[in-house]
Design a protein around this motif. Structure first.
Motif, mmCIF file in Angstrom:
data_model
loop_
_atom_site.group_PDB
_atom_site.id
_atom_site.type_symbol
_atom_site.label_atom_id
_atom_site.label_comp_id
_atom_site.label_asym_id
_atom_site.label_seq_id
_atom_site.Cartn_x
_atom_site.Cartn_y
_atom_site.Cartn_z
ATOM 1 N N PRO A 156 0.788 -1.242 0.000
ATOM 2 C CA PRO A 156 0.000 0.000 0.000
ATOM 3 C C PRO A 156 0.819 1.290 0.000
ATOM 4 O O PRO A 156 0.429 2.274 -0.606
ATOM 5 C CB PRO A 156 -0.836 -0.115 1.280
ATOM 6 N N ASN A 157 1.975 1.301 0.661
ATOM 7 C CA ASN A 157 2.760 2.538 0.742
ATOM 8 C C ASN A 157 3.933 2.554 -0.251
ATOM 9 O O ASN A 157 4.857 3.350 -0.103
ATOM 10 C CB ASN A 157 3.267 2.759 2.164
ATOM 11 N N SER A 158 3.884 1.732 -1.271
ATOM 12 C CA SER A 158 4.965 1.704 -2.261
ATOM 13 C C SER A 158 5.064 3.034 -3.002
ATOM 14 O O SER A 158 4.057 3.655 -3.344
ATOM 15 C CB SER A 158 4.709 0.589 -3.278
ATOM 16 N N ALA A 159 6.287 3.446 -3.270
ATOM 17 C CA ALA A 159 6.525 4.665 -4.062
ATOM 18 C C ALA A 159 6.030 4.505 -5.496
ATOM 19 O O ALA A 159 5.864 5.491 -6.211
ATOM 20 C CB ALA A 159 8.009 5.000 -4.057
ATOM 21 N N ALA A 160 5.762 3.288 -5.921
ATOM 22 C CA ALA A 160 5.285 3.023 -7.290
ATOM 23 C C ALA A 160 3.791 3.271 -7.457
ATOM 24 O O ALA A 160 3.297 3.361 -8.582
ATOM 25 C CB ALA A 160 5.608 1.583 -7.684
ATOM 26 N N ARG A 161 3.074 3.408 -6.354
ATOM 27 C CA ARG A 161 1.625 3.626 -6.425
ATOM 28 C C ARG A 161 1.298 5.003 -6.984
ATOM 29 O O ARG A 161 1.879 6.002 -6.563
ATOM 30 C CB ARG A 161 0.987 3.518 -5.038
ATOM 31 N N LYS A 162 0.391 5.040 -7.933
ATOM 32 C CA LYS A 162 -0.123 6.284 -8.509
ATOM 33 C C LYS A 162 1.002 7.213 -8.970
ATOM 34 O O LYS A 162 0.914 8.429 -8.828
ATOM 35 C CB LYS A 162 -1.046 6.988 -7.523
ATOM 36 N N SER A 163 2.044 6.651 -9.531
ATOM 37 C CA SER A 163 3.202 7.437 -9.957
ATOM 38 C C SER A 163 3.443 7.373 -11.460
ATOM 39 O O SER A 163 4.438 7.898 -11.950
ATOM 40 C CB SER A 163 4.459 6.926 -9.239
ATOM 41 N N ALA A 164 2.558 6.728 -12.207
ATOM 42 C CA ALA A 164 2.773 6.525 -13.640
ATOM 43 C C ALA A 164 2.500 7.786 -14.447
ATOM 44 O O ALA A 164 1.670 8.611 -14.076
ATOM 45 C CB ALA A 164 1.881 5.394 -14.151
#
Length: 194
Positions: A156-164
């Motif tokens: 849930p707290n990955s830096a890859a979330r909502k970063s595209a």
């Protein structure tokens, strides 16, 4: 895991062009047992003897103990988007990365896009295309649910979330789940299923 090379009309390797290939939604995993005695240093996706034109390499999971996670040598208008490339350990060769290089004979690569990927490295020279919204990871256990068991869904707290970057976002992820373009999608092969 996957290798390609070109040939000219006389059969000479590395002197032709391979065009219009889509390499989408695959899993290339060197071993599912990190302690296996038969471990190898399998390369991921290796396109070494181009030229390669108009390829799409997207939504692939590559887990290899080798620096060739995804390597394209001699690329024109190649799109490498939303792939997850992981090196399971810190041993050599590695770390597993994504890179575009010039052809072995020096022919330049151009017009390429490397976007929305996760890998340990993206090479030193990024002049062969547009690099956008890629994440370099050093500790996979902080980004993925459980890499030791092969679960590379994002925590849930990955830096890859909502970063595209939505300009390069595929419509679906590796599992066929829709990617949201109105909100930013996730980096890598897996989109949050919620």
């Amino acid at each position: 895991g996957f290798q390609s090379w070109s040939r000219d009309k006389n059969g000479k390797t590395g002197r032709g062009v391979v065009k219009g290939i889509k390499l989408i939604g695959n899993r290339f995993i060197a071993s599912d047992d990190p302690n296996a005695l038969t471990r190898c240093t399998m390369q991921g996706i290796g396109l070494f003897d181009g030229m390669y034109e108009d390829w799409i390499i997207a939504n692939n999971l590559v887990v290899v103990d080798h620096w060739h996670g995804i390597t394209v040598m001699g690329a024109k208008n190649v799109r490498i988007i939303n792939n997850t490339v992981v090196d399971p350990d810190d041993r050599k060769p590695g770390p597993a990365g994504i890179k575009i290089l010039d052809h072995k004979k020096g022919f330049p690569s151009s017009g390429n896009v490397v976007a929305n990927n996760i890998a340990a490295s993206f090479g030193k020279n990024r002049t062969r295309g547009l690099y956008s919204n890629n994440l370099i990871i050093r500790n996979p256990q902080y980004e993925f649910v459980d890499p030791s068991t092969g679960n590379f869904e994002l925590v849930p707290n990955s830096a890859a979330r909502k970063s595209a970057n939505p300009l390069f976002l595929p419509e679906f992820d590796i599992l066929g789940r829709a990617r949201s373009k109105d909100k930013k999608g996730d980096l890598g092969a897996f989109q949050d299923g919620k």
